[in-house]
Motif scaffolding. Structure first.
Motif, PDB file in Angstrom:
ATOM      1  N   ALA A 101       0.829  -1.209   0.000  1.00  0.00           N
ATOM      2  CA  ALA A 101       0.000   0.000   0.000  1.00  0.00           C
ATOM      3  C   ALA A 101       0.866   1.262   0.000  1.00  0.00           C
ATOM      4  O   ALA A 101       0.539   2.247  -0.681  1.00  0.00           O
ATOM      5  CB  ALA A 101      -0.929  -0.011   1.212  1.00  0.00           C
ATOM      6  N   SER A 102       1.951   1.254   0.748  1.00  0.00           N
ATOM      7  CA  SER A 102       2.842   2.426   0.777  1.00  0.00           C
ATOM      8  C   SER A 102       3.476   2.663  -0.588  1.00  0.00           C
ATOM      9  O   SER A 102       3.578   3.812  -1.044  1.00  0.00           O
ATOM     10  CB  SER A 102       3.929   2.215   1.830  1.00  0.00           C
ATOM     11  N   ILE A 103       3.894   1.571  -1.254  1.00  0.00           N
ATOM     12  CA  ILE A 103       4.481   1.720  -2.595  1.00  0.00           C
ATOM     13  C   ILE A 103       3.459   2.284  -3.572  1.00  0.00           C
ATOM     14  O   ILE A 103       3.758   3.186  -4.370  1.00  0.00           O
ATOM     15  CB  ILE A 103       5.020   0.358  -3.080  1.00  0.00           C
ATOM     16  N   LEU A 104       2.235   1.782  -3.504  1.00  0.00           N
ATOM     17  CA  LEU A 104       1.178   2.280  -4.397  1.00  0.00           C
ATOM     18  C   LEU A 104       0.873   3.750  -4.112  1.00  0.00           C
ATOM     19  O   LEU A 104       0.645   4.539  -5.041  1.00  0.00           O
ATOM     20  CB  LEU A 104      -0.080   1.442  -4.228  1.00  0.00           C
ATOM     21  N   MET A 105       0.891   4.132  -2.832  1.00  0.00           N
ATOM     22  CA  MET A 105       0.598   5.525  -2.487  1.00  0.00           C
ATOM     23  C   MET A 105       1.683   6.461  -3.009  1.00  0.00           C
ATOM     24  O   MET A 105       1.397   7.545  -3.528  1.00  0.00           O
ATOM     25  CB  MET A 105       0.453   5.661  -0.975  1.00  0.00           C
ATOM     26  N   VAL A 106       2.946   6.055  -2.856  1.00  0.00           N
ATOM     27  CA  VAL A 106       4.045   6.871  -3.379  1.00  0.00           C
ATOM     28  C   VAL A 106       3.964   6.970  -4.901  1.00  0.00           C
ATOM     29  O   VAL A 106       4.168   8.050  -5.488  1.00  0.00           O
ATOM     30  CB  VAL A 106       5.399   6.292  -2.934  1.00  0.00           C
ATOM     31  N   ALA A 107       3.641   5.835  -5.554  1.00  0.00           N
ATOM     32  CA  ALA A 107       3.499   5.851  -7.014  1.00  0.00           C
ATOM     33  C   ALA A 107       2.363   6.781  -7.435  1.00  0.00           C
ATOM     34  O   ALA A 107       2.493   7.531  -8.416  1.00  0.00           O
ATOM     35  CB  ALA A 107       3.253   4.437  -7.531  1.00  0.00           C
ATOM     36  N   ALA A 108       1.245   6.760  -6.695  1.00  0.00           N
ATOM     37  CA  ALA A 108       0.128   7.652  -7.013  1.00  0.00           C
ATOM     38  C   ALA A 108       0.518   9.114  -6.821  1.00  0.00           C
ATOM     39  O   ALA A 108       0.132   9.982  -7.616  1.00  0.00           O
ATOM     40  CB  ALA A 108      -1.076   7.304  -6.140  1.00  0.00           C
ATOM     41  N   LEU A 109       1.311   9.395  -5.769  1.00  0.00           N
ATOM     42  CA  LEU A 109       1.757  10.771  -5.535  1.00  0.00           C
ATOM     43  C   LEU A 109       2.641  11.266  -6.675  1.00  0.00           C
ATOM     44  O   LEU A 109       2.441  12.373  -7.207  1.00  0.00           O
ATOM     45  CB  LEU A 109       2.508  10.845  -4.211  1.00  0.00           C
ATOM     46  N   LEU A 110       3.620  10.460  -7.080  1.00  0.00           N
ATOM     47  CA  LEU A 110       4.519  10.871  -8.165  1.00  0.00           C
ATOM     48  C   LEU A 110       3.756  11.026  -9.480  1.00  0.00           C
ATOM     49  O   LEU A 110       3.990  11.975 -10.235  1.00  0.00           O
ATOM     50  CB  LEU A 110       5.643   9.836  -8.318  1.00  0.00           C
ATOM     51  N   ALA A 111       2.849  10.093  -9.753  1.00  0.00           N
ATOM     52  CA  ALA A 111       2.059  10.188 -10.981  1.00  0.00           C
ATOM     53  C   ALA A 111       1.161  11.419 -10.966  1.00  0.00           C
ATOM     54  O   ALA A 111       0.946  12.052 -12.010  1.00  0.00           O
ATOM     55  CB  ALA A 111       1.224   8.916 -11.167  1.00  0.00           C
ATOM     56  N   THR A 112       0.641  11.781  -9.795  1.00  0.00           N
ATOM     57  CA  THR A 112      -0.197  12.981  -9.691  1.00  0.00           C
ATOM     58  C   THR A 112       0.613  14.238  -9.987  1.00  0.00           C
ATOM     59  O   THR A 112       0.129  15.163 -10.662  1.00  0.00           O
ATOM     60  CB  THR A 112      -0.817  13.072  -8.293  1.00  0.00           C
ATOM     61  N   LEU A 113       1.851  14.285  -9.509  1.00  0.00           N
ATOM     62  CA  LEU A 113       2.720  15.434  -9.813  1.00  0.00           C
ATOM     63  C   LEU A 113       2.990  15.520 -11.312  1.00  0.00           C
ATOM     64  O   LEU A 113       2.964  16.614 -11.900  1.00  0.00           O
ATOM     65  CB  LEU A 113       4.026  15.305  -9.040  1.00  0.00           C
ATOM     66  N   VAL A 114       3.250  14.371 -11.941  1.00  0.00           N
ATOM     67  CA  VAL A 114       3.464  14.356 -13.398  1.00  0.00           C
ATOM     68  C   VAL A 114       2.201  14.832 -14.119  1.00  0.00           C
ATOM     69  O   VAL A 114       2.266  15.610 -15.090  1.00  0.00           O
ATOM     70  CB  VAL A 114       3.870  12.943 -13.862  1.00  0.00           C
ATOM     71  N   LEU A 115       1.045  14.371 -13.649  1.00  0.00           N
ATOM     72  CA  LEU A 115      -0.222  14.783 -14.260  1.00  0.00           C
ATOM     73  C   LEU A 115      -0.405  16.292 -14.172  1.00  0.00           C
ATOM     74  O   LEU A 115      -0.809  16.942 -15.146  1.00  0.00           O
ATOM     75  CB  LEU A 115      -1.372  14.060 -13.555  1.00  0.00           C
ATOM     76  N   LEU A 116      -0.114  16.875 -13.002  1.00  0.00           N
ATOM     77  CA  LEU A 116      -0.285  18.317 -12.843  1.00  0.00           C
ATOM     78  C   LEU A 116       0.652  19.095 -13.768  1.00  0.00           C
ATOM     79  O   LEU A 116       0.256  20.106 -14.369  1.00  0.00           O
ATOM     80  CB  LEU A 116      -0.038  18.710 -11.386  1.00  0.00           C
ATOM     81  N   VAL A 117       1.901  18.635 -13.881  1.00  0.00           N
ATOM     82  CA  VAL A 117       2.852  19.318 -14.753  1.00  0.00           C
ATOM     83  C   VAL A 117       2.401  19.244 -16.206  1.00  0.00           C
ATOM     84  O   VAL A 117       2.414  20.252 -16.942  1.00  0.00           O
ATOM     85  CB  VAL A 117       4.260  18.712 -14.578  1.00  0.00           C
ATOM     86  N   ARG A 118       1.997  18.064 -16.639  1.00  0.00           N
ATOM     87  CA  ARG A 118       1.549  17.911 -18.029  1.00  0.00           C
ATOM     88  C   ARG A 118       0.262  18.694 -18.293  1.00  0.00           C
ATOM     89  O   ARG A 118       0.077  19.249 -19.374  1.00  0.00           O
ATOM     90  CB  ARG A 118       1.353  16.430 -18.340  1.00  0.00           C
ATOM     91  N   ARG A 119      -0.595  18.720 -17.296  1.00  0.00           N
ATOM     92  CA  ARG A 119      -1.834  19.481 -17.461  1.00  0.00           C
ATOM     93  C   ARG A 119      -1.541  20.963 -17.592  1.00  0.00           C
ATOM     94  O   ARG A 119      -2.169  21.669 -18.395  1.00  0.00           O
ATOM     95  CB  ARG A 119      -2.751  19.218 -16.270  1.00  0.00           C
TER      96      ARG A 119
END
Length: 395
Positions: free
Chosen positions: A187-205
């Motif tokens: 769960a911790s790995i998935l949460m960190v992955a979701a956080l990093l992916a969210t940052l990438v999403l915001l930058v691309r957006r």
């Protein structure tokens, strides 16, 4: 008031009530044998402001922008976090028994849903929707990670760092602990992955955005940068003690800027002022950092030079203060011009066009030329939807 607004107002009232209860629990000394929450009065006020203001702004968004889910996410974030604080307060103030243990563990576990709601808010800001169907997997990962964290927190048999030591784990089984630890790690790995992916999403957006959406993202990024900047300074100044505590307190107090900025952006209030606001924030931050460095260097240098003079420290502080006062306005103007060229370019260009127009107007006598040049200057500086020039006949 329609049914949707009535539900939002009811949930907001519940969130505010939970926030008030959490504030009371944080301020009242704990029972014997239970550790205190370990927060200062300023931190308590900052947390209470965030928990109270966030659901109220969420209700405003639900009423004004019913097609945008961010209002509901505001209410969800504040509700789950307030529930977690209240149940933690119950555990610290009520003598532990089976009922108290169950309430405290369930409430503390469900507090993770507040962070999941916050992740979802970042993913869909500012439109309330994902930028494309290719990102549908991201909220699924965040929800799965949050659900696994809630389950493992419920089933854990060992207390975590923030738990009350004498509070038992009613749902935990020692024989399940190895599996619980494994699932918790996933769960911790998935949460960190979701956080990093969210940052990438915001930058691309942001890079793909235009017009109003780009300004909305700028408003939110401005508020987030202030919070992150204060937190970074607090971490960097950790060895300095009081200075670090001051920046940590400011960072906690600035958290309320996030829901306020998001609400202002979604309601589209004065969006086009954000460039000037960002420019002023960056300029004053740079000026403050330079002046603090100058003050420290001059103070230390004068103390060393005046080591044999009586009251050398007082003279050094006075001279340093006068030097900083004298440098403030010239330094601010110069840095502001440099920063404006990067963060408020439209205003710089508009000032340049206005100055050039004023120079041409001094030697122009033809009314038709004056009218055309005025229209051109207005369109280039203000970008109005239409412009009309009216000249009074004074024959």
């Amino acid at each position: 008031m329609n049914r949707r607004s009535a539900v939002a107002m009811s949930l907001t009232a519940l969130d505010v009530a939970l926030g008030v209860a959490a504030l009371a629990y944080l301020l009242i000394p704990p029972r014997a044998g239970a550790p205190a929450a370990g927060v200062s009065p300023v931190q308590v006020v900052a947390d209470a402001s965030f928990l109270a203001l966030t659901p109220i702004l969420g209700a405003v968004l639900v009423r004004r922008r019913p097609d945008n889910v961010i209002g509901w996410l505001f209410i969800s974030v504040a509700g789950w976090l307030a529930l977690s604080f209240v149940t933690d307060g119950i555990a610290r103030h009520v003598v532990p028994n089976d009922a108290v243990s169950r309430i405290a563990v369930i409430g503390s576990s469900l507090g993770m849903l507040g962070f999941v709601s916050l992740f979802l808010l970042f993913m869909v800001f500012p439109t309330g929707r994902l930028p494309s169907r290719r990102w549908r997997w991201l909220p699924v990962i965040a929800v799965v990670a949050g659900a696994l964290t809630v389950v493992t927190s419920l089933l854990a048999s060992q207390p975590s760092a923030g738990d009350v030591p004498d509070l038992p784990k009613p749902f935990g089984r020692p024989e399940w602990q190895p599996v619980v630890d494994t699932v918790s790690g996933v769960a911790s790995i998935l949460m960190v992955a979701a956080l990093l992916a969210t940052l990438v999403l915001l930058v691309r957006r942001f890079r793909a955005s235009q017009g109003i959406e780009r300004q909305q993202l700028k408003v939110f990024a401005w508020a987030a940068s202030i919070v992150v900047g204060l937190l970074a300074i607090g971490i960097a100044t950790a060895p300095l003690g009081v200075v670090a505590d001051t920046f940590w307190t400011l960072a906690l107090a600035s958290l309320v800027l996030l829901p306020v900025a998001a609400t202002v952006a979604i309601l589209r209030y004065r969006l086009w002022d954000i460039d000037r606001l960002v420019s002023r924030t960056v300029a004053y931050a740079v000026v403050t950092a330079i002046l603090v460095a100058i003050f420290g260097l001059v103070n230390l240098g004068l103390q060393e030079a005046l080591a044999n003079v009586t009251q050398a420290g007082t003279l050094a502080v006075a001279a340093s203060t006068l030097a900083v006062f004298a440098l403030f306005q010239p330094l601010r103007r110069r840095i502001q011009r440099l920063v404006d060229r990067r963060f408020d370019r439209a205003r710089v260009d508009a000032d340049r066009v206005a100055a050039a127009f004023a120079d041409r107007l001094r030697g122009e006598l033809d009314l038709e030329s004056i009218g055309s040049e005025t229209r051109e200057a207005v369109e280039r500086t203000l970008h109005p939807s239409f412009a009309t020039i009216w000249l009074r006949n004074v024959e």
